[in-house]
Write a protein that holds these residues in place. Sequence first.
Motif, PDB file in Angstrom:
ATOM      1  N   TYR A  44      34.995  49.818  50.604  1.00  0.00           N
ATOM      2  CA  TYR A  44      36.069  50.659  50.074  1.00  0.00           C
ATOM      3  C   TYR A  44      37.417  50.278  50.668  1.00  0.00           C
ATOM      4  CZ  TYR A  44      32.135  53.313  48.347  1.00  0.00           C
ATOM      5  OH  TYR A  44      30.992  53.668  47.682  1.00  0.00           O
ATOM      6  N   GLN A  45      38.412  50.132  49.791  1.00  0.00           N
ATOM      7  CA  GLN A  45      39.754  49.798  50.268  1.00  0.00           C
ATOM      8  C   GLN A  45      40.738  50.921  49.940  1.00  0.00           C
ATOM      9  OE1 GLN A  45      41.835  46.376  48.592  1.00  0.00           O
ATOM     10  NE2 GLN A  45      42.828  45.999  50.583  1.00  0.00           N
ATOM     11  N   ALA A  46      41.514  51.292  50.949  1.00  0.00           N
ATOM     12  CA  ALA A  46      42.434  52.422  50.815  1.00  0.00           C
ATOM     13  C   ALA A  46      43.484  52.223  49.723  1.00  0.00           C
ATOM     14  CB  ALA A  46      43.134  52.664  52.150  1.00  0.00           C
ATOM     15  N   PHE A  58      40.189  55.474  47.299  1.00  0.00           N
ATOM     16  CA  PHE A  58      39.645  54.169  47.693  1.00  0.00           C
ATOM     17  C   PHE A  58      39.205  53.425  46.450  1.00  0.00           C
ATOM     18  CE2 PHE A  58      38.729  56.641  51.577  1.00  0.00           C
ATOM     19  CZ  PHE A  58      39.279  55.790  52.535  1.00  0.00           C
ATOM     20  N   GLU A  59      39.403  52.091  46.465  1.00  0.00           N
ATOM     21  CA  GLU A  59      38.807  51.277  45.416  1.00  0.00           C
ATOM     22  C   GLU A  59      37.449  50.803  45.916  1.00  0.00           C
ATOM     23  OE1 GLU A  59      41.026  47.872  43.976  1.00  0.00           O
ATOM     24  OE2 GLU A  59      39.381  47.292  42.622  1.00  0.00           O
ATOM     25  N   ALA A  60      36.424  50.973  45.095  1.00  0.00           N
ATOM     26  CA  ALA A  60      35.079  50.494  45.432  1.00  0.00           C
ATOM     27  C   ALA A  60      34.975  49.024  45.028  1.00  0.00           C
ATOM     28  CB  ALA A  60      34.031  51.323  44.691  1.00  0.00           C
ATOM     29  N   ILE A  62      32.425  45.538  45.182  1.00  0.00           N
ATOM     30  CA  ILE A  62      31.032  45.144  45.408  1.00  0.00           C
ATOM     31  C   ILE A  62      30.910  43.907  46.298  1.00  0.00           C
ATOM     32  CG2 ILE A  62      30.798  43.635  43.377  1.00  0.00           C
ATOM     33  CD1 ILE A  62      27.999  44.925  42.915  1.00  0.00           C
ATOM     34  N   ARG A  63      29.837  43.864  47.072  1.00  0.00           N
ATOM     35  CA  ARG A  63      29.453  42.708  47.890  1.00  0.00           C
ATOM     36  C   ARG A  63      27.966  42.494  47.699  1.00  0.00           C
ATOM     37  NH1 ARG A  63      34.068  42.701  47.871  1.00  0.00           N
ATOM     38  NH2 ARG A  63      35.605  42.730  49.552  1.00  0.00           N
ATOM     39  N   TRP A  64      27.549  41.223  47.884  1.00  0.00           N
ATOM     40  CA  TRP A  64      26.125  40.914  47.812  1.00  0.00           C
ATOM     41  C   TRP A  64      25.664  40.484  49.197  1.00  0.00           C
ATOM     42  CZ3 TRP A  64      23.955  36.656  43.975  1.00  0.00           C
ATOM     43  CH2 TRP A  64      22.571  36.575  44.130  1.00  0.00           C
ATOM     44  N   ILE A 116      36.819  52.676  40.319  1.00  0.00           N
ATOM     45  CA  ILE A 116      35.632  51.862  40.039  1.00  0.00           C
ATOM     46  C   ILE A 116      35.954  50.752  39.035  1.00  0.00           C
ATOM     47  CG2 ILE A 116      33.260  51.962  39.157  1.00  0.00           C
ATOM     48  CD1 ILE A 116      33.377  55.052  39.830  1.00  0.00           C
ATOM     49  N   ASN A 117      35.656  49.506  39.420  1.00  0.00           N
ATOM     50  CA  ASN A 117      35.896  48.372  38.517  1.00  0.00           C
ATOM     51  C   ASN A 117      34.820  48.302  37.440  1.00  0.00           C
ATOM     52  OD1 ASN A 117      38.216  46.725  39.774  1.00  0.00           O
ATOM     53  ND2 ASN A 117      36.864  47.148  41.511  1.00  0.00           N
ATOM     54  N   VAL A 118      35.268  48.125  36.201  1.00  0.00           N
ATOM     55  CA  VAL A 118      34.339  48.070  35.090  1.00  0.00           C
ATOM     56  C   VAL A 118      34.644  46.830  34.244  1.00  0.00           C
ATOM     57  CG1 VAL A 118      33.792  49.205  32.906  1.00  0.00           C
ATOM     58  CG2 VAL A 118      33.885  50.552  34.997  1.00  0.00           C
ATOM     59  N   LEU A 176      44.897  49.758  34.795  1.00  0.00           N
ATOM     60  CA  LEU A 176      44.878  48.383  34.298  1.00  0.00           C
ATOM     61  C   LEU A 176      45.129  47.466  35.494  1.00  0.00           C
ATOM     62  CD1 LEU A 176      44.626  46.514  31.851  1.00  0.00           C
ATOM     63  CD2 LEU A 176      47.087  46.766  31.491  1.00  0.00           C
ATOM     64  N   ASP A 177      44.079  46.710  35.843  1.00  0.00           N
ATOM     65  CA  ASP A 177      44.055  45.879  37.041  1.00  0.00           C
ATOM     66  C   ASP A 177      44.714  44.518  36.798  1.00  0.00           C
ATOM     67  OD1 ASP A 177      43.290  45.344  39.614  1.00  0.00           O
ATOM     68  OD2 ASP A 177      41.160  45.610  39.267  1.00  0.00           O
ATOM     69  N   ASP A 178      45.158  43.880  37.885  1.00  0.00           N
ATOM     70  CA  ASP A 178      45.671  42.504  37.835  1.00  0.00           C
ATOM     71  C   ASP A 178      46.782  42.324  36.803  1.00  0.00           C
ATOM     72  OD1 ASP A 178      43.647  42.022  39.656  1.00  0.00           O
ATOM     73  OD2 ASP A 178      42.280  41.194  38.165  1.00  0.00           O
ATOM     74  N   PHE A 179      47.622  43.333  36.638  1.00  0.00           N
ATOM     75  CA  PHE A 179      48.640  43.256  35.591  1.00  0.00           C
ATOM     76  C   PHE A 179      49.566  42.056  35.793  1.00  0.00           C
ATOM     77  CE2 PHE A 179      52.805  44.306  33.713  1.00  0.00           C
ATOM     78  CZ  PHE A 179      52.407  44.517  32.407  1.00  0.00           C
ATOM     79  N   VAL A 236      49.422  44.181  49.331  1.00  0.00           N
ATOM     80  CA  VAL A 236      50.530  44.366  50.264  1.00  0.00           C
ATOM     81  C   VAL A 236      50.063  43.992  51.674  1.00  0.00           C
ATOM     82  CG1 VAL A 236      52.238  45.985  51.171  1.00  0.00           C
ATOM     83  CG2 VAL A 236      51.353  46.266  48.829  1.00  0.00           C
ATOM     84  N   GLU A 237      50.692  42.992  52.244  1.00  0.00           N
ATOM     85  CA  GLU A 237      50.259  42.515  53.565  1.00  0.00           C
ATOM     86  C   GLU A 237      51.304  42.661  54.650  1.00  0.00           C
ATOM     87  OE1 GLU A 237      48.822  38.507  53.122  1.00  0.00           O
ATOM     88  OE2 GLU A 237      47.053  39.118  51.964  1.00  0.00           O
ATOM     89  N   THR A 238      52.582  42.785  54.288  1.00  0.00           N
ATOM     90  CA  THR A 238      53.638  42.825  55.310  1.00  0.00           C
ATOM     91  C   THR A 238      54.531  44.058  55.167  1.00  0.00           C
ATOM     92  OG1 THR A 238      55.331  41.657  54.019  1.00  0.00           O
ATOM     93  CG2 THR A 238      53.747  40.287  55.228  1.00  0.00           C
ATOM     94  N   GLY A 255      46.472  47.163  50.093  1.00  0.00           N
ATOM     95  CA  GLY A 255      46.523  45.836  50.709  1.00  0.00           C
ATOM     96  C   GLY A 255      46.135  45.864  52.167  1.00  0.00           C
ATOM     97  N   TYR A 256      46.028  44.664  52.741  1.00  0.00           N
ATOM     98  CA  TYR A 256      45.580  44.523  54.118  1.00  0.00           C
ATOM     99  C   TYR A 256      46.496  45.230  55.102  1.00  0.00           C
ATOM    100  CZ  TYR A 256      42.468  40.843  52.301  1.00  0.00           C
ATOM    101  OH  TYR A 256      41.514  40.136  51.610  1.00  0.00           O
ATOM    102  N   LEU A 257      47.781  45.454  54.727  1.00  0.00           N
ATOM    103  CA  LEU A 257      48.701  46.161  55.617  1.00  0.00           C
ATOM    104  C   LEU A 257      48.156  47.547  55.971  1.00  0.00           C
ATOM    105  CD1 LEU A 257      51.513  46.273  57.031  1.00  0.00           C
ATOM    106  CD2 LEU A 257      52.418  47.255  54.924  1.00  0.00           C
TER     107      LEU A 257
END
Length: 281
Positions: A44-46, A58-60, A62-64, A116-118, A176-179, A236-238, A255-257
């Motif tokens: 989960y990412q904030a 949080f965005e869910a 997936i990992r394998w 949730i990504n679909v 809408l993701d990755d716009f 967003v990292e900085t 983002g990682y920030l």
Amino acid sequence: ASKRQGGSTAVFFDETHHKIALDKLEVEQDLFLALTKKEFRLVYQALVEVSTKKIYGFEALIRWEHSRRGWISPVEFIPRAEQTGLIIQIGDWVLGEAVRQAACWRRMGHQIVVSINVAALQLSLGDFASRVSKVLQSEDLPPEAICIEITEGTLMDTVAIQELERVRDLGIAISLDDFGTGYSSLSYLRALPVDIIKIDRSFVTPLGNDKKASQFFRAIVGLIQTIELKVLAEGVETELQWQELKDAGCNAAQGYLFSKPVSAANATLLLDGPAPHSSLV
Ligand code: C2E
Ligand code: MG
Ligand code: MG
Ligand code: MG
């Protein structure tokens, strides 16, 4: 000589073809086994509200957790799952698991959203909204507790768009993701029932020291807000990027920030804030 070459090319082509077919089958079996062996995980990412800098969801992701190969990124297997159709079963698992976790957080008193990504294929079957509705009911969860993310990367057919409208009619927000990276023609955007636009990381990364990038970013934010949609900046990292997206008037950021994707347990710790003794460290 040319005839012989043609002949060997044909053989080569057939062999390649055969190998691809085998690989596909192997991947399909592998992914199917992963499901039965319960090797998929959600991290989960904030999602952060700009005005308060607080986590609103949080965005869910997936990992394998492969028994031999370790953790595998969705970038490596989601496209294959889409090609083989297994994304339907995998997506079902993701939906159930994410909703279960969302219900868990609600029971703890956190009024947050789980996004949730679909995949487009999940929507094109025409029963997605009723599946979502059932899962929400079984966990006794209100529709505001989840958000559905679709990517621009895959063009959606009319059945999928209709299904999306049904989801929205349930009271669930659509992102809408990755716009900016896919089918972002403005007429396509107009045809889609969406509430939140997530501006792709590639537009956020150059922010901070690039005037052209800043102007471009502001123009995109302005366009989205003019059509009365909410806007989130991805990747967003900085601190400089954070400052710029605040100035541009973004509603939300990720983002990682703020946080990398983490386990549900660690995400809960983020919600509860730093431990009281952390200032001593
Ligand atoms: P996405 O939905 O756009 O998710 C955001 C991706 O960006 C995640 O990669 C996340 O870890 C990464 N990210 C977030 N913040 C930063 C940052 O500050 N810097 C950098 N460099 N990267 C950042 P991840 O987890 O590898 O997921 C990749 C893609 O896989 C996702 O992109 C999404 O399209 C897909 N995906 C993930 N989970 C699912 C799922 O359950 N179902 C489906 N259909 N697709 C999924
Ligand atoms: Mg996403
Ligand atoms: Mg995204
Ligand atoms: Mg992305």
